[in-house]
Motif scaffolding. Structure first.
Motif, short mmCIF file in Angstrom:
data_model
loop_
_atom_site.label_atom_id
_atom_site.label_comp_id
_atom_site.label_asym_id
_atom_site.label_seq_id
_atom_site.Cartn_x
_atom_site.Cartn_y
_atom_site.Cartn_z
N ARG A 12 0.83 -1.21 0.00
CA ARG A 12 0.00 0.00 0.00
C ARG A 12 0.86 1.25 0.00
O ARG A 12 0.59 2.22 -0.74
N LEU A 16 0.90 4.11 -2.88
CA LEU A 16 0.61 5.51 -2.57
C LEU A 16 1.77 6.42 -2.95
O LEU A 16 1.55 7.51 -3.50
N SER A 199 -4.87 10.10 -3.55
CA SER A 199 -4.16 8.82 -3.41
C SER A 199 -5.02 7.76 -2.73
O SER A 199 -4.98 6.58 -3.11
N LEU A 203 -6.24 4.22 -4.16
CA LEU A 203 -6.00 2.97 -3.42
C LEU A 203 -7.28 2.17 -3.28
O LEU A 203 -7.28 0.95 -3.40
N GLN A 207 -7.98 -1.67 -4.44
CA GLN A 207 -8.46 -2.71 -3.52
C GLN A 207 -9.76 -3.35 -3.98
O GLN A 207 -10.12 -4.42 -3.50
N GLN A 213 -3.70 -5.94 -6.43
CA GLN A 213 -2.97 -5.14 -5.44
C GLN A 213 -1.47 -5.26 -5.61
O GLN A 213 -0.74 -4.28 -5.61
N THR A 217 1.67 -2.51 -7.97
CA THR A 217 2.84 -1.89 -7.33
C THR A 217 4.11 -2.17 -8.09
O THR A 217 5.14 -1.53 -7.86
#
Length: 219
Positions: A12, A16, A199, A203, A207, A213, A217
């Motif tokens: 996470r 972000l 942000s 997110l 999710q 998820q 990244t």
């Protein structure tokens, strides 16, 4: 040492951080275009029939770079980059076309009681223009996603206030480099505000997509 339970939290944070950096860069770079175009047109005392379309075009370029930054923040597996960039550019063009109307319409008096309802309607349309067109893309990815519109409209309502910050310090005698620099600084602050506040909304989108998820990244 970090245990397995820390992985989601690290993912996470990585998402972000990537979102804030990419969106800040995209919007800050994008805003340089209308800031520069507007500054040159103001110094040149260009006629309104040129200013209006040129500023809308410059705003569309700003939107395209913002959309690019957001799509990089999301990752290619979340939204289709070309569709997101096109939607954001179109939304920005609509926003600029509305925002430029008061200075374009001859005899427009913002203090007149008769125009206040129109100002309010225009302000709402301006704020929802970008997220509404983005939603047309986002709804194909996640449902429900209508919340994206009011969430981002609220974010823009806060961020756009930075564009008024230079007004007390500039006038028709302000040198072009100073004029552009003032608005570039305001644009940077607006970009940071948009990126930071949006942000968490981004997110939430992440999710809501099963299995995306960790993939996002790494994009």
């Amino acid at each position: 040492m970090k245990n397995a339970g820390d992985a989601p939290g690290l993912q996470r944070k990585a998402f972000l951080r990537k979102w804030v950096v990419a969106v800040t860069a995209g919007e800050a770079l994008g805003f340089t275009i209308p800031a520069a175009v507007g500054g040159v047109l103001a110094v040149a005392a260009a006629p309104g029939f040129l200013v209006y379309p040129l500023m809308i075009a410059a705003g569309a370029c700003e939107g395209a770079l913002l959309g690019l930054g957001q799509s990089i923040g999301f990752g290619s597996s979340v939204v289709r980059r070309s569709s997101w960039v096109a939607a954001t550019a179109a939304g920005a063009a609509v926003a600029w076309s509305i925002g430029m109307l008061p200075s374009t319409i001859a005899g427009f008096d913002p203090g007149s009681p008769s125009v206040i309802p129109w100002i309010l309607v225009g302000a709402v349309l301006l704020l929802v223009s970008i997220p509404a067109l983005q939603w047309l893309v986002l709804r194909r990815v996640v449902r429900p996603s209508l919340w994206w519109i009011p969430a981002n409209a609220g974010i823009w309502a806060v961020a756009i206030l930075w564009t008024f910050a230079p007004s007390p310090f500039i006038d028709e005698t302000t040198a072009l480099p100073t004029l552009i620099a003032a608005y570039l600084l305001a644009g940077l602050l607006m970009a940071v505000t948009v990126a930071s506040l949006s942000s968490l909304a981004a997110l939430r989108v992440l999710q809501m997509i099963p299995g995306q998820q960790t993939e996002t990244t790494t994009n």
